[in-house]
Design a protein around this motif. Structure first.
Motif, PDB file in Angstrom:
ATOM      1  N   ALA A  62      -0.462  18.858  -2.536  1.00  0.00           N
ATOM      2  CA  ALA A  62      -0.193  20.100  -1.796  1.00  0.00           C
ATOM      3  C   ALA A  62      -1.491  20.720  -1.289  1.00  0.00           C
ATOM      4  CB  ALA A  62       0.557  21.086  -2.690  1.00  0.00           C
ATOM      5  N   VAL A  63      -2.525  20.707  -2.114  1.00  0.00           N
ATOM      6  CA  VAL A  63      -3.823  21.267  -1.706  1.00  0.00           C
ATOM      7  C   VAL A  63      -4.403  20.459  -0.546  1.00  0.00           C
ATOM      8  CG1 VAL A  63      -6.209  21.623  -2.464  1.00  0.00           C
ATOM      9  CG2 VAL A  63      -4.320  22.352  -3.923  1.00  0.00           C
ATOM     10  N   THR A  65      -2.770  18.730   1.616  1.00  0.00           N
ATOM     11  CA  THR A  65      -1.944  19.018   2.794  1.00  0.00           C
ATOM     12  C   THR A  65      -2.336  20.354   3.425  1.00  0.00           C
ATOM     13  OG1 THR A  65      -0.120  17.740   1.889  1.00  0.00           O
ATOM     14  CG2 THR A  65       0.423  19.322   3.614  1.00  0.00           C
ATOM     15  N   LEU A  66      -2.554  21.361   2.605  1.00  0.00           N
ATOM     16  CA  LEU A  66      -2.930  22.670   3.131  1.00  0.00           C
ATOM     17  C   LEU A  66      -4.332  22.666   3.732  1.00  0.00           C
ATOM     18  CD1 LEU A  66      -1.499  25.006   0.346  1.00  0.00           C
ATOM     19  CD2 LEU A  66      -0.609  24.671   2.654  1.00  0.00           C
ATOM     20  N   SER A  69      -4.548  20.738   7.238  1.00  0.00           N
ATOM     21  CA  SER A  69      -3.574  21.154   8.258  1.00  0.00           C
ATOM     22  C   SER A  69      -2.423  20.167   8.409  1.00  0.00           C
ATOM     23  CB  SER A  69      -4.265  21.365   9.606  1.00  0.00           C
ATOM     24  OG  SER A  69      -5.275  22.328   9.491  1.00  0.00           O
TER      25      SER A  69
END
Length: 104
Positions: A62-63, A65-66, A69
Motif C-alpha cells: 500500500a505504501v 502504491t501511494l 502514484s
C-alpha cells in the motif's frame, strides 16, 4: 586452554557434521498462497516465502502504491501473472505463452 581457543572452528567439526541445512523438502518456491489470501494471494505468498507477517507485506504494498502514484498496482498485477499459484507448476503468464507456442 588450546581447546577452548579452537572451539567453534570448522576443523573441530565431526565427520558426520555438515554445513548443509537439515530441511530436505527441496528448494523453496515463491507461490501465491491459498491460505490467508485477501485477493489473489500475492502478499501472503511473499510473506510466506520471506517468513514475515502478511500484514507487513500488505502495508508495504500500500505504501509503495501511494508513493509511486499507483505503480504498485501495476507491480501487483505483474506479480499475479508471474507468480504461480500454490500447487501449480507454471504461472498464468507461462500458461498463456505455452498456449500461443502450441497453436503455431
Amino acid at each position: 586452554m588450546a581447546a577452548a581457543v579452537r572451539a567453534g572452528h570448522d576443523r573441530d567439526m565431526d565427520e558426520n557434521m555438515t554445513h548443509e541445512p537439515t530441511d530436505t523438502t527441496g528448494p523453496r518456491r515463491l507461490t501465491r498462497t491459498r491460505d490467508g489470501r485477501m485477493i489473489t494471494g500475492v502478499c501472503s505468498g511473499i510473506a510466506d516465502y520471506f517468513n514475515v507477517d502478511p500484514t507487513l507485506v500488505r502495508i508495504g504494498a500500500a505504501v509503495v502504491t501511494l508513493l509511486t502514484s499507483g505503480a504498485g498496482i501495476l507491480l501487483y498485477a505483474a506479480a499475479v501473472l508471474l507468480i504461480p499459484e500454490e500447487g501449480r507448476d507454471v504461472s498464468i503468464a507461462q500458461e498463456l505463452i505455452n498456449k500461443q507456442t502450441n497453436r503455431g
